[in-house]
Design a protein around this motif. Structure first.
Motif, PDB file in Angstrom:
ATOM      1  N   LEU A 157       7.456 -47.453  80.627  1.00  0.00           N
ATOM      2  CA  LEU A 157       6.211 -47.132  79.941  1.00  0.00           C
ATOM      3  C   LEU A 157       6.447 -46.362  78.645  1.00  0.00           C
ATOM      4  O   LEU A 157       5.825 -46.673  77.620  1.00  0.00           O
ATOM      5  N   ASP A 158       7.335 -45.379  78.655  1.00  0.00           N
ATOM      6  CA  ASP A 158       7.603 -44.613  77.434  1.00  0.00           C
ATOM      7  C   ASP A 158       8.179 -45.501  76.336  1.00  0.00           C
ATOM      8  O   ASP A 158       7.795 -45.382  75.169  1.00  0.00           O
ATOM      9  N   GLU A 159       9.084 -46.405  76.711  1.00  0.00           N
ATOM     10  CA  GLU A 159       9.660 -47.329  75.732  1.00  0.00           C
ATOM     11  C   GLU A 159       8.600 -48.269  75.167  1.00  0.00           C
ATOM     12  O   GLU A 159       8.581 -48.561  73.968  1.00  0.00           O
ATOM     13  N   ILE A 160       7.724 -48.744  76.030  1.00  0.00           N
ATOM     14  CA  ILE A 160       6.661 -49.654  75.595  1.00  0.00           C
ATOM     15  C   ILE A 160       5.719 -48.937  74.640  1.00  0.00           C
ATOM     16  O   ILE A 160       5.369 -49.469  73.576  1.00  0.00           O
ATOM     17  N   LYS A 161       5.309 -47.724  75.006  1.00  0.00           N
ATOM     18  CA  LYS A 161       4.412 -46.956  74.143  1.00  0.00           C
ATOM     19  C   LYS A 161       5.073 -46.671  72.796  1.00  0.00           C
ATOM     20  O   LYS A 161       4.426 -46.769  71.746  1.00  0.00           O
ATOM     21  N   ALA A 162       6.358 -46.308  72.803  1.00  0.00           N
ATOM     22  CA  ALA A 162       7.076 -46.035  71.551  1.00  0.00           C
ATOM     23  C   ALA A 162       7.138 -47.288  70.684  1.00  0.00           C
ATOM     24  O   ALA A 162       6.939 -47.225  69.463  1.00  0.00           O
ATOM     25  N   ALA A 163       7.411 -48.418  71.290  1.00  0.00           N
ATOM     26  CA  ALA A 163       7.465 -49.674  70.537  1.00  0.00           C
ATOM     27  C   ALA A 163       6.094 -50.000  69.944  1.00  0.00           C
ATOM     28  O   ALA A 163       5.995 -50.436  68.792  1.00  0.00           O
ATOM     29  N   GLN A 164       5.034 -49.782  70.705  1.00  0.00           N
ATOM     30  CA  GLN A 164       3.685 -50.042  70.214  1.00  0.00           C
ATOM     31  C   GLN A 164       3.344 -49.126  69.041  1.00  0.00           C
ATOM     32  O   GLN A 164       2.782 -49.575  68.030  1.00  0.00           O
ATOM     33  N   GLU A 165       3.708 -47.842  69.175  1.00  0.00           N
ATOM     34  CA  GLU A 165       3.424 -46.891  68.093  1.00  0.00           C
ATOM     35  C   GLU A 165       4.206 -47.253  66.834  1.00  0.00           C
ATOM     36  O   GLU A 165       3.660 -47.201  65.727  1.00  0.00           O
ATOM     37  N   THR A 166       5.465 -47.626  66.990  1.00  0.00           N
ATOM     38  CA  THR A 166       6.277 -48.038  65.846  1.00  0.00           C
ATOM     39  C   THR A 166       5.683 -49.265  65.181  1.00  0.00           C
ATOM     40  O   THR A 166       5.545 -49.328  63.958  1.00  0.00           O
ATOM     41  N   PHE A 167       5.305 -50.229  65.964  1.00  0.00           N
ATOM     42  CA  PHE A 167       4.693 -51.447  65.439  1.00  0.00           C
ATOM     43  C   PHE A 167       3.413 -51.120  64.673  1.00  0.00           C
ATOM     44  O   PHE A 167       3.203 -51.604  63.560  1.00  0.00           O
ATOM     45  N   ASP A 168       2.553 -50.305  65.286  1.00  0.00           N
ATOM     46  CA  ASP A 168       1.280 -49.960  64.658  1.00  0.00           C
ATOM     47  C   ASP A 168       1.494 -49.197  63.352  1.00  0.00           C
ATOM     48  O   ASP A 168       0.787 -49.441  62.367  1.00  0.00           O
ATOM     49  N   MET A 169       2.463 -48.267  63.326  1.00  0.00           N
ATOM     50  CA  MET A 169       2.742 -47.524  62.092  1.00  0.00           C
ATOM     51  C   MET A 169       3.252 -48.451  60.995  1.00  0.00           C
ATOM     52  O   MET A 169       2.839 -48.350  59.847  1.00  0.00           O
ATOM     53  N   GLU A 170       4.150 -49.361  61.340  1.00  0.00           N
ATOM     54  CA  GLU A 170       4.676 -50.303  60.352  1.00  0.00           C
ATOM     55  C   GLU A 170       3.586 -51.238  59.857  1.00  0.00           C
ATOM     56  O   GLU A 170       3.531 -51.553  58.663  1.00  0.00           O
ATOM     57  N   LYS A 171       2.710 -51.642  60.744  1.00  0.00           N
ATOM     58  CA  LYS A 171       1.609 -52.529  60.355  1.00  0.00           C
ATOM     59  C   LYS A 171       0.672 -51.791  59.398  1.00  0.00           C
ATOM     60  O   LYS A 171       0.202 -52.357  58.412  1.00  0.00           O
ATOM     61  N   ASN A 172       0.406 -50.514  59.681  1.00  0.00           N
ATOM     62  CA  ASN A 172      -0.458 -49.712  58.800  1.00  0.00           C
ATOM     63  C   ASN A 172       0.184 -49.478  57.451  1.00  0.00           C
ATOM     64  O   ASN A 172      -0.491 -49.449  56.434  1.00  0.00           O
ATOM     65  N   LYS A 173       1.507 -49.302  57.400  1.00  0.00           N
ATOM     66  CA  LYS A 173       2.222 -49.127  56.134  1.00  0.00           C
ATOM     67  C   LYS A 173       2.062 -50.351  55.260  1.00  0.00           C
ATOM     68  O   LYS A 173       1.879 -50.252  54.054  1.00  0.00           O
ATOM     69  N   ILE A 174       2.126 -51.513  55.867  1.00  0.00           N
ATOM     70  CA  ILE A 174       1.982 -52.768  55.116  1.00  0.00           C
ATOM     71  C   ILE A 174       0.576 -52.869  54.531  1.00  0.00           C
ATOM     72  O   ILE A 174       0.388 -53.267  53.390  1.00  0.00           O
ATOM     73  N   ARG A 175      -0.435 -52.482  55.294  1.00  0.00           N
ATOM     74  CA  ARG A 175      -1.823 -52.521  54.815  1.00  0.00           C
ATOM     75  C   ARG A 175      -2.052 -51.546  53.660  1.00  0.00           C
ATOM     76  O   ARG A 175      -2.736 -51.843  52.703  1.00  0.00           O
ATOM     77  N   ILE A 176      -1.492 -50.336  53.816  1.00  0.00           N
ATOM     78  CA  ILE A 176      -1.701 -49.285  52.817  1.00  0.00           C
ATOM     79  C   ILE A 176      -0.891 -49.596  51.554  1.00  0.00           C
ATOM     80  O   ILE A 176      -1.366 -49.441  50.453  1.00  0.00           O
ATOM     81  N   GLY A 177       0.347 -50.013  51.757  1.00  0.00           N
ATOM     82  CA  GLY A 177       1.268 -50.241  50.634  1.00  0.00           C
ATOM     83  C   GLY A 177       1.051 -51.500  49.973  1.00  0.00           C
ATOM     84  O   GLY A 177       0.544 -51.919  49.043  1.00  0.00           O
TER      85      GLY A 177
END
Length: 132
Positions: free
Chosen positions: A112-132
């Motif tokens: 679960l911790d690995e899954i949550k970390a992967a989801q958070e990383t994905f979401d942050m990278e996706k948001n960076k693409i939108r903002i940048g």
């Protein structure tokens, strides 16, 4: 059945015997899995299942029970009584399925911790693409 293609398994869209597709259709919905878990402690009546499975409608529960019964995972016993008394329970195959679902749930819990970390990383990278 899946075909081997250069050491890679290919699952055919139109093959009704594809094991992954059969599994997904037979027990892949959240309601099917939750219903199997709700029957783990023994025979249960329809209304008891409604109480145990938060969010499921009576119509969806009835449909799910029929599907699981058709696939051989649960028994339906109707007792001659007024009002009607019907109980549902796991078959031996349903108990075997429950064992494997428990393993899958345990695997998910262990990661679960690995899954949550992967989801958070994905979401942050996706948001960076939108903002940048």
């Amino acid at each position: 059945m899946p075909e081997k293609n250069n050491q890679q398994t290919v699952f055919l869209y139109d093959d009704p015997d594809c094991p992954i597709r059969r599994l997904a259709s037979e027990v892949g919905s959240k309601w099917q899995m939750l219903t199997v878990f709700a029957l783990a402690c023994g025979p249960v009546r329809h209304n008891q299942l409604l109480d145990r499975i938060e969010g499921i409608s009576p119509k969806m529960l009835s449909s799910t029970l029929k599907s699981l019964q058709r696939d051989g995972f649960i028994n339906r016993i109707a007792y001659p009584a007024v009002p009607p008394h019907v109980e549902y329970s796991l078959t031996e195959m349903g108990k075997g399925l429950l064992h494997h679902l428990n393993n899958l749930v345990q695997w998910n819990y262990n990661h679960l911790d690995e899954i949550k970390a992967a989801q958070e990383t994905f979401d942050m990278e996706k948001n960076k693409i939108r903002i940048g």
